[in-house]
Scaffold this active site. Structure first.
Site, mmCIF file in Angstrom:
data_model
loop_
_atom_site.group_PDB
_atom_site.id
_atom_site.type_symbol
_atom_site.label_atom_id
_atom_site.label_comp_id
_atom_site.label_asym_id
_atom_site.label_seq_id
_atom_site.Cartn_x
_atom_site.Cartn_y
_atom_site.Cartn_z
ATOM 1 C CG ASP A 118 -1.942 1.061 1.230
ATOM 2 O OD1 ASP A 118 -2.656 1.179 0.221
ATOM 3 O OD2 ASP A 118 -2.047 1.790 2.234
ATOM 4 C CD GLU B 40 -1.890 2.455 -3.620
ATOM 5 O OE1 GLU B 40 -1.969 3.297 -4.554
ATOM 6 O OE2 GLU B 40 -1.622 2.765 -2.453
ATOM 7 C CG ASP C 70 -9.481 3.642 -0.387
ATOM 8 O OD1 ASP C 70 -10.114 3.420 0.655
ATOM 9 O OD2 ASP C 70 -8.243 3.806 -0.409
#
Length: 525
Positions: free
Chosen positions: A312, A359, A412
């Site tokens: 992430d 990511e 998200d």
């Protein structure tokens, strides 16, 4: 140059993906799986989910971070980088082992969204009952397994168990509100706390043991079905975590152990004021002096349960947005360098490879791209970002490179159906006419239509949230960035997981040449 890692299931490749590789899978968090206990767990329903993926020809299951959640129930704000979320312990598995009776588990939960206010105390009571029975039992085999677990994992488990016991003693308050001698970890105060809270500490250890045991069993089952697991590691850690409490030297803190700077991102797609996450930022000089041991240990802890890790906020390894503590928004701040290539060379030497997906969303600068490509780490592409009309948009499938993981959307994002319905009329018509194929059935729905686009792309790996396969709308959204409550609650039910949807998925996967090879699956079993 990084080499191809082959995890325990040696028949399925990991990044960097070879040019001929084509795989696919679904994204759904463990807590979102069906369950009679109010929240998804690592028990029979998770095994059944893996069986569904196998039957639909899928090679991958991606979940969100697996750590113990704190404020807001967010898996991206875990109380530890090493511990697991014991809400995912399966009561059914504990019943099978004689640690619970079916009568212990009686409770009524709505089949839909997770009600954390009800689930958390219920699971705590079950774990306390299991601990009591374990203490009374004469199962020497299980006891020796538990003692070995505590010994092997002591480097993080001792601090975490004490942290959780103290947090319980002080009513769940932020650790900086504890007495100063505990905040500062004075050895005499810690020794006193360990004596006084011994039973509570043991219960925390035992719950982690149960979770790890169930996770190992589930991973073996996945591999027997030719399915590999993708985990998710937050770049930053929670300010109220055993990570910061036990290792303050690894973070930029003031004399009172409060963050000097907090993490976030400047204004972007998700927020006009940027995102102010509030996490403490790293003291990379201190971490480098240890050979990045703590960081490597984080990777190893997660890799014991999964095969690949989604990194992430990958851009933080190149540079991170530091916001002075106390700033009302993330608009003020500055980019500060991350550990860069030196870090990944050290990690590669320690792990024997780089089993990562980057990511790399948001504001990506050339240094981030260079770092990703130097180590051949697959980047991330999200189709919902593709349709701004620019031909060079990197999220358009025609602009992908092979060593890429494409998603219809992420946790998200809105679901693809919600995203499509909220486009303007002109935008909807343009997307439909240019990118969606005319057909009836699931392929004509926004979620499956975007899946068809992802699966047909040249990306090595295509993944969609389960909500998109089911073509759910607003009701299926997992997280709204910046919203304080109501996130991380979505669950599916058995009734949603129809044979028709998974038959369609298998057909799409076959037509896209991503179908898991039967011979490979049989060999892996």
């Amino acid at each position: 140059m990084p080499h191809l890692i082959e995890p325990h299931n040696r028949h399925l490749p990991a990044p960097p993906f070879p040019p001929e590789y084509r795989g696919s899978g679904l994204l759904v968090h463990v807590t979102s799986l069906p369950s009679a206990y109010g929240i998804g767990d690592l028990g029979p329903e998770a095994s059944a989910w893996i069986d569904r993926l196998h039957d639909a020809g899928q090679r991958w299951w991606q979940a969100l971070p697996l750590g113990p959640t704190g404020y807001g129930d967010s898996p991206y704000q875990p109380l530890s980088s090493f511990a697991g979320n014991t809400l995912m312990v399966s009561p059914e598995s504990l019943i099978a082992e004689g640690l619970l009776d079916s009568g212990d588990c009686l409770a009524r939960f709505a089949p839909g969204a997770i009600d954390y206010a009800s689930v958390i105390p219920h699971k705590q009571r079950l774990l306390e009952t299991a601990w009591s029975r374990f203490q009374r039992a004469r199962n020497g085999g299980l006891r020796s397994e538990y003692e070995e677990f505590c010994s092997v994992q002591a480097s993080w488990l001792e601090d975490y168990a004490l942290f959780r016991a103290l947090k319980s003693r002080f009513g769940g308050t932020y650790y900086l509100e504890w007495p100063a001698e505990l905040v500062e970890r004075r050895q005499s105060a810690l020794a006193d706390a360990r004596r006084e809270l011994g039973d509570e500490i043991d219960r925390v250890r035992f719950a982690q043991f149960l979770l790890s045991r169930q996770g190992e069993k589930l991973k073996k089952h996945a591999h027997s079905k030719g399915v590999m697991l993708i985990g998710d590691l937050p770049f930053f850690v929670s300010p109220d975590s055993s990570d910061v409490w036990a290792n303050p030297e690894f973070f930029l803190l003031d004399e009172g152990r409060r963050p000097r700077f907090v993490a976030g991102v400047p204004p972007d797609y998700f927020s006009a004021q940027g995102q102010l996450w509030g996490n403490p930022v790293y003291n990379w000089d201190a971490l480098r002096a240890t050979g990045y041991r703590w960081c490597t240990d984080r990777f190893r802890a997660l890799l014991s349960h999964v095969d690949l890790i989604r990194l992430d906020h990958f851009r933080g390894f190149a540079a991170a947005w530091h916001v002075p503590f106390g700033s009302p928004t993330a608009q003020t701040g500055s980019w500060q360098p991350g550990p860069g290539a030196v870090f990944f060379r050290k990690v590669e030497a320690e792990l024997g490879g780089l089993p990562f997906i980057a990511e790399d969303l948001g504001l990506i600068t050339p240094d981030v791209v260079s770092l990703r490509d130097e180590f051949r780490i697959p980047g991330t592409r999200v189709l919902q970002f593709a349709f701004d009309g620019a031909r060079d948009n990197p999220y358009l499938p025609q602009n992908f490179v092979n060593n890429t993981v494409v998603y219809t959307g992420t946790h998200d994002n809105p679901t693809s159906r919600q995203w499509f319905e909220e486009l303007s009329t002109v935008e909807r018509e343009t997307v439909s006419s240019t990118y969606f194929h005319e057909s009836s059935g699931p392929s004509s729905e926004p979620g499956p239509a975007l899946m068809g686009l992802a699966w047909s792309s040249r990306a090595a790996l295509a993944i969609a949230p389960l909500q998109d396969l089911l073509n759910l709308g607003r009701e299926g959204r997992m997280n709204v960035p910046g919203r304080a409550g109501g996130n991380w609650c979505w669950r599916c039910t058995d009734q949603m997981l129809t044979d028709e949807r998974f038959a369609w998925l298998r057909d799409l996967t076959g037509r896209s040449r991503r179908l898991a090879d039967t011979a490979i699956v049989e060999a892996a079993a």
